[in-house]
Each structure stands twice: as C-alpha cells, then as structure tokens.
Design an enzyme around this catalytic site. Structure first.
Site, PDB file in Angstrom:
ATOM      1  N   ASP A 189      -1.471  -7.115  -0.944  1.00 50.38           N
ATOM      2  CA  ASP A 189      -2.034  -6.251  -1.650  1.00 50.38           C
ATOM      3  C   ASP A 189      -1.675  -4.814  -1.516  1.00 50.38           C
ATOM      4  OD1 ASP A 189      -4.028  -5.213  -3.148  1.00 50.38           O
ATOM      5  OD2 ASP A 189      -5.752  -6.416  -2.349  1.00 50.38           O
ATOM      6  N   TRP A 190      -1.968  -3.944  -2.280  1.00 52.69           N
ATOM      7  CA  TRP A 190      -1.617  -2.676  -2.423  1.00 52.69           C
ATOM      8  C   TRP A 190      -1.943  -1.626  -0.805  1.00 52.69           C
ATOM      9  CZ3 TRP A 190       0.273  -5.261  -5.478  1.00 52.69           C
ATOM     10  CH2 TRP A 190       0.921  -4.724  -6.601  1.00 52.69           C
TER      11      TRP A 190
END
Length: 760
Positions: free
Chosen positions: A268-269
């Site tokens: 995920d970011w």
C-alpha cells in the site's frame, strides 16, 4: 592513483561502456526475454524497478491517479499506470491546458454490490470499470477490497464485501474476471486483516492462525484461485508482529507456495518500515516509492545484505506485469468510455443491492400514491459512496433522491423541501464558517437533524400520500466511526417519532430508507415505520435505483451481506475495536514522512488488537450462541414469495453438489437467492452452528415459474484448520446441507456422510 590502478580502472570503464552499449540493443519484447532484459539492467535500474515513481501530480500524464511503475526507455520498458478504485476510477476530471472533462462512473459501493448476491452483476461492474481504465489509457485499477467486515464501525467497510469470506471472495472473483476481461488489470487489497483504520500504519492484528486462514485469508484465496488478479496489495498494518509487506509467511509461503499466485505483490502507499525486508519477503514493489527506500535497497545489494538474485526475482515479477499491460501491448486511447451504458448498469446494481428489511404492504407504492414528503437530512443530501482514496470523486451525474422520485412520476412536497434546504444551508454555514469544506479522508460533520413542529407536520401529512425518511451514515479512509454513530442521534429519534405520529394519525404510511456504509441500530425504532429499505450507497444512480424499488419497477432481491445487531457491543469483536477513539488524521504517518515509533506502553485496540472472538465473527457468533439480532445475515424480503425443494444432493470425489428447485409462489415476478450453509458433525475442532459454503441466484421468475439451481463447492471447503497439525481437517460423520433464505432461516435440508476423516 598508481599507473597500474589507472590501467585497471580504465579497463573496467571500457568493459562497463561495452556492456552498456551491448545492453542498448536489448529491448523488452515480452515475457520470453525478461531474463535477458534483467541481465542488461544496472543495479540502480533494478532498484528503481521495484519502486513506484510517486503520486501523479497535476502535471502528470494522468493527474490524480496513484502513480506508475518505473520506465526504462533504453530497454523498451514503459510505465504501467495505476489508479485507485474500487467504486470509481479515481483521477482528476480536468487537466492542465485541456478543455476536455474526463468523467468516470460512480458505481455502488462494494457492500451494495455484495448485497445483490449476483456474480453476473459483479462481473458487469468490474467490466465497466475496466473499460474506463482501458479507454482512458491506464493499466491497473487498485481494486477490489477484500477484507472481512469484522466490525460495523470500520472506516473502509463500504469498500469491502461482507462479514463472510465465501460471499466476499466469490463476488470479488467475479468482479476481477470482469475487469480483466477488458485487458486492464485488477489489484485485490488490503492483504490482510486490515479491519480497522485507527492507527492503521501501526496496529498489530493479533489473530490465531485458524481464524486467519478460515476467515481473513479465505476471501483472498478464493479470488486468487478463481480470478488470478494481476496484482495484490499488502496492507498498512501488522499481523502477528510483522508488517504485512515484510511477511514472508503471507507474501510467499501462503500466497505463492500454497495458492499458486503468479502476479505482482505491491505495498500500500507508504506502507511498511523496512524496504529490504519487503524485498526478501516477496513484496515485489514498494509504492509510491521513496528516496530512503531506494538508498536502503541499493546499499543492501552492494554490501551483500540483499542478494541480487532476490532483487532480480522481484524485478522479474514487475516486468511480467509490464508485459501484460495495455500500455506495453498497445491500445487506442479513446477517452470516450460508454458512460451512459455504465450509468445504466450502476442503476441496476443499486436497485438489486437494495434490501427490503420490513414491509407491511406499503411497498411497492400503489398507483394512487403520487405525492410524497421527504424527511431527514440524507433525503436531500443523499450519500452515494464513502470517502478516501478508495471512495469516489463527486460525479456530475449523481441522481438525488428528489430527482429520482420526480423521474419516477412522484411529486415531492416543496414546502417540506424548502424547510430542509434552509436548514441545511444554515447548518453548513455553522459547521464551515470559512466557506468550502476542506479536503478530508475522514467524513466531515454533517448537519444536525431537523425536527419539524407538529403543525407543519400535520399539514404535510394531510397533503401527501406517504412520508419517506432517510437516515444516512458516511465512512471514510483513515478513521473509524464512534460507537455512538451506530445508534441514532437524539434528533433522528425525535424526527422519526414526530413524522410517524403525524402520518399515522392521518392514516398515512411511513417508509424509512437506510443510506448506509454498513450496519446501523434498527431494533429500537423500526416498529414506528411501516417499511424499512436498506439501500446502502448506490453510486451516481442512487436516486433512480431507490425509486425503482419503491415504485415496484424493481422487485427487491437484495440480501444483507452483514448482520444488523440489536446493540453495538453484542458481537464479541466489538469489545476489541477502537470504538470510542476520536478520529485523528495523521498525514505524516499516511504519507511516510516519519517513522512509526515503537511505544513503551502500547494502547489496546490502537497499537494492537487481539482478535479474541477467533472464528466467531458475524452470524457465526450470533447463530451459534443464540444471540438475538435485529436483522440476520442473508436476510431480505421480496414483493413475492418463494418455495424450495431439494432435487438431489451428492458428493462425487472432491466435489459437493446440490440441486434445488426454486418456485415463485407469489403474484409478481422476482429473483431469489439460495444460500447453502453446512452444519458439520462434532469433531476434534469446535465449529460454528453453520457456515455459508455456496450460493446462487435465480433469473427473474414469473408467478408460478420455477428454476433449478445447481450449487457446487469442494469437499475440503467444509474442513477446518487445525493449528496443532498445521493442516486442514475434515471430520468424518453426517453433514447437514441447509438451503436457507437467511442465516437464521432454514428452508430445506439434505444430509451427506463422510466415511473417513480427510486432511490437506
């Protein structure tokens, strides 16, 4: 430098230049020459290849999207473009020095889609989203979300499918297959146990391996095996002490070795702490890419901490994604997806995802119903979807409830409408005194409810045929709801009581519409309403979808994908959830601008969450322990009735099959869902009373018409995971196969015997 050293350095430089010149002749042609391309890459290029290029800013090729993979022009490696989902292609609708507007379709939320129990609609929604990804020149949609809805207050519950992994996994698999049929790629997320947003970058989910495998991993397993998504995204959080991108157990042992996954695993970011550990674990790509990650991986390769073979293995997976992509294979960027057709699909999904919870005959509206009065803030400010990067951009095509009713031929009381409009404007000025509300991933404060005085209520009741009350709740990324938000506010309670009293005194009916991200308390007030329709959040066509059901144009066939408990706290998982912590949006943690700090005194349910309920989530708990609910999992009424007859049941090798005849025994056409639950014999492991193992949905059946559905599942789907033996075990004995209309109502039962215990 000595003369000898100068000669050696010169020879090395010449050799390096020669190698670089030779590599310039190498171009990525497809999966067949990936290893050749890797051999031609410098170490620095390899490190870049396992990192994203950053979020797409206003001057990017596709502004507002999530970013891309790293391009290397000299080797013929283009960027692969990623965009957020899951209900709408997230990108800026306007671009610099461009007069065009790039609209995308806002589909219903995943929970709404799941309420249809219709895999064909899931495939259709995925296909529509994939067409927009393709036509706008992108490659991968970061969707769908697959985590279990463990708690109704979870901030991303609207992005996920269900409290049950079979329903969630099957619907997600259909969505992914539809999306990838267009040539675009899907990214299932957030792997795994991303069940709360509070301290999402630092929370440790402490869950038993049995519960992890039977519930939280199961939906991902189904989607991986049935749809093979191109990419999979690990979560922000920690599972049993290890950040998910850094977990070799999750990223390699389970995902690849056990399930046979062959796509890219990405973070995920700004998730995780240790990029080198992520490379070793099999998390192939870190997004959106940070300078510190580049330096750490490069240094680790050069000092021998990270084998270049491991780096190459991660690069290989990223290059396989590149070779699959639309950008690599060429496609026409039309910038003209069929938004009209997609809107029509969204309308159908929203209508079929509406769940009729209560009805004394007021629905569908009789032909004599023409004039309606709308009450409740959400009647005039309908919530089409959730907030956050997995939420939606505001669509210019969103159909309000007022517009939808007018489109359906109903007159909406203008006097009541004006009172609400004035109230909402005043409340907006009070809440946002400085003007336009700020950007937020956390749902912003909504206006307090309006309670009209007795006299105008009585006047409206005399002039209108029916009252419609709408109750709304909005969720968003990076925060969870408070427990008080599961309950009605004092204003909402007073409003329901006042409207019901006035309309019932006039001999008129009251319909309540639930415009929700997840479940809401209903037990204390539902008796005051004549009908309750849970529309969840139906995307840009929500007003039309609701009206289609109210009018009878659509016979409701939705079934609840989550349990509606009587009270918050009734489920054991509620006790281990941050339900009374005020939401705080820490952008520094979100965007990786500081390291997650270890705490000397970790806070329960914030820094760690113990999943003490084990396998007893949702209906598995309520049904097993006889706990009363307001509306059970799988429940939903229709304007008609259905009968059920088991035609046959059998076990053939590794497959179970049951055929059931469903007959429309009522007076109007309708669809029905067959839910197949299994009750296991007593064995070594404790089991829930029954568990959903398969489901199917009929076509639209005319009155008196029947359809035989064939429901199938694998024998070992009925097994449980034994932590002591690290194996799936199927007890011997008599199994009951229940055909149900909800988890709480068995319509017919067949029995089958397993003669010998099986293990896997």
């Amino acid at each position: 430098m000595t003369e000898k050293k100068m000669i050696v350095a010169g020879m090395a430089l010449v050799a390096g230049l020669s190698a670089f010149t030779a590599s310039a002749q190498v171009r990525l042609k497809g999966e067949g020459n990936i290893d050749e391309v890797i051999s031609a890459m410098t170490v620095e290029e390899k490190v870049h290849m396992v990192l994203g290029t950053g979020m797409a800013g206003p001057d990017a090729t596709f502004p507002g999207t999530a970013g891309s993979t790293y391009p290397i022009e000299r080797l013929g490696i283009p960027a692969v473009y990623l965009a957020d989902g899951p209900h709408q292609l997230w990108m800026n609708s306007r671009r610099e020095f461009d007069s065009k507007t790039y609209y995308t379709t806002e589909y219903p939320t995943s929970l709404t889609l799941s309420a249809t129990w219709n895999r064909e609609l899931a495939s259709k929604m995925g296909k529509g989203l994939g067409e927009e990804v393709r036509d706008y020149g992108l490659d991968v949609l970061l969707a769908p979300g697959l985590n279990l809805v463990r708690n109704p207050l979870g901030g991303r519950a609207h992005e996920y499918f269900s409290e049950d992994p079979v329903l969630g996994g099957k619907m997600a698999a259909a969505y992914v297959n539809g999306l990838q049929s267009t040539g675009a790629g899907a990214c299932i997320k957030h792997f795994v146990a991303n069940n709360q947003e509070t301290n999402r970058t630092g929370n440790d989910a402490q869950v038993s391996e049995r519960a992890l495998r039977e519930l939280y991993l199961k939906s991902f397993e189904i989607a991986v095996k049935e749809a093979q998504p191109w990419t999979l995204m690990t979560s922000y959080g920690i599972v049993n002490g290890t950040y998910t991108p850094e977990s070799h157990f999750l990223c390699t042992e389970v995902l690849r070795d056990e399930w046979g996954y062959d796509g890219v695993v990405m973070s995920d970011w700004n998730a995780g702490k240790d990029a080198v550990a992520s490379m070793k674990a099999g998390n192939n790509m870190m997004q959106p890419g940070q300078e510190r990650q580049y330096k750490a991986i490069l240094a680790a390769v050069k000092n021998g901490e990270l084998s270049e073979d491991i780096l190459d293995a991660n690069v290989r997976e990223v290059l396989r994604l590149v070779c699959r992509s639309l950008t690599f294979n060429g496609r026409e960027i039309t910038n003209a997806p069929d938004l009209k057709a997609h809107a029509a699909d969204a309308r159908v999904i929203g209508g079929e995802g509406a769940v009729l919870l209560q009805n004394d005959g007021v629905l569908p509206f009789a032909p004599s119903v023409k004039n309606v009065a709308l009450y409740g803030i959400a009647s005039y400010d309908i919530i089409s979807g959730g907030m956050g990067f997995g939420g939606v951009n505001i669509s210019p095509f969103t159909v309000s409830l007022v517009e939808g009713l007018r489109n359906g031929g109903y007159n909406v009381d203008k006097t009541v409408q004006k009172a609400y409009s004035a109230h909402i404007q005043a409340e907006t000025r009070r809440i946002f005194p400085h003007g336009k509300p700020p950007f937020s991933l956390v749902p912003l404060q909504r206006p307090d409810e309006l309670v009209l005085a007795a006299e105008p209520l009585a006047a409206a009741a005399g002039q209108n045929d029916v009252a419609i009350i709408t109750l709304g709740r909005k969720m968003g990324e990076a925060s969870d709801l408070m427990s008080r938000q599961f309950n009605l506010t004092e204003g909402e309670r007073k409003m329901i009581e006042a409207v019901s009293e006035a309309y019932h005194a006039a001999g008129k009916k009251v319909v309540v519409i639930l415009n929700l991200s997840c479940a809401l308390e209903t037990a204390s007030w539902k008796g005051q309403a004549d009908a309750v329709l849970c529309a969840f959040q139906g995307g840009e066509q929500i007003g039309n979808s609701i009206t289609d059901v109210l009018s009878g144009k659509v016979n409701p066939s939705g079934k609840l994908p989550v349990t509606f408990a009587v009270n918050y706290g009734d489920a054991p998982a509620d006790k281990n959830f941050p339900h009374d912590i005020e939401p705080v949006m820490d952008f520094s943690a979100l965007f990786g601008m500081k390291e997650n700090q270890e705490k000397k005194d970790p806070v329960r349910n914030v820094d760690y969450t113990v999943y003490e309920e084990s396998i007893y989530v949702g209906y598995r708990y309520f049904d097993t322990f006889g706990k009363e609910v307001s509306f059970p999992f799988g429940f939903g009424l229709s304007y008609t009735t259905f009968g059920y007859e088991i035609i046959s049941s059998a076990i053939d090798g590794d497959r179970c099959e049951l055929k059931v005849k469903v007959t429309n025994t009522g007076k109007v056409a309708g669809k029905d869902v067959v839910q197949l639950y299994v009750s296991a014999p007593k064995g070594k492991l404790e089991k829930p009373t029954k568990e959903l193992k398969a489901f199917g949905k009929t076509a639209l059946l005319a009155p008196g018409e029947s359809e035989v559905l064939t429901i199938g599942w694998n024998v070992m789907d009925m097994a449980s995971f034994n932590e002591k033996t690290s194996a799936w075990e199927l007890a011997k004995g008599t199994y009951q196969w229940h055909v149900c209309s909800s988890s709480a109502k068995v319509e017919a039962t067949a029995t089958q015997k397993i003669a010998k215990e099986r293990t896997m």
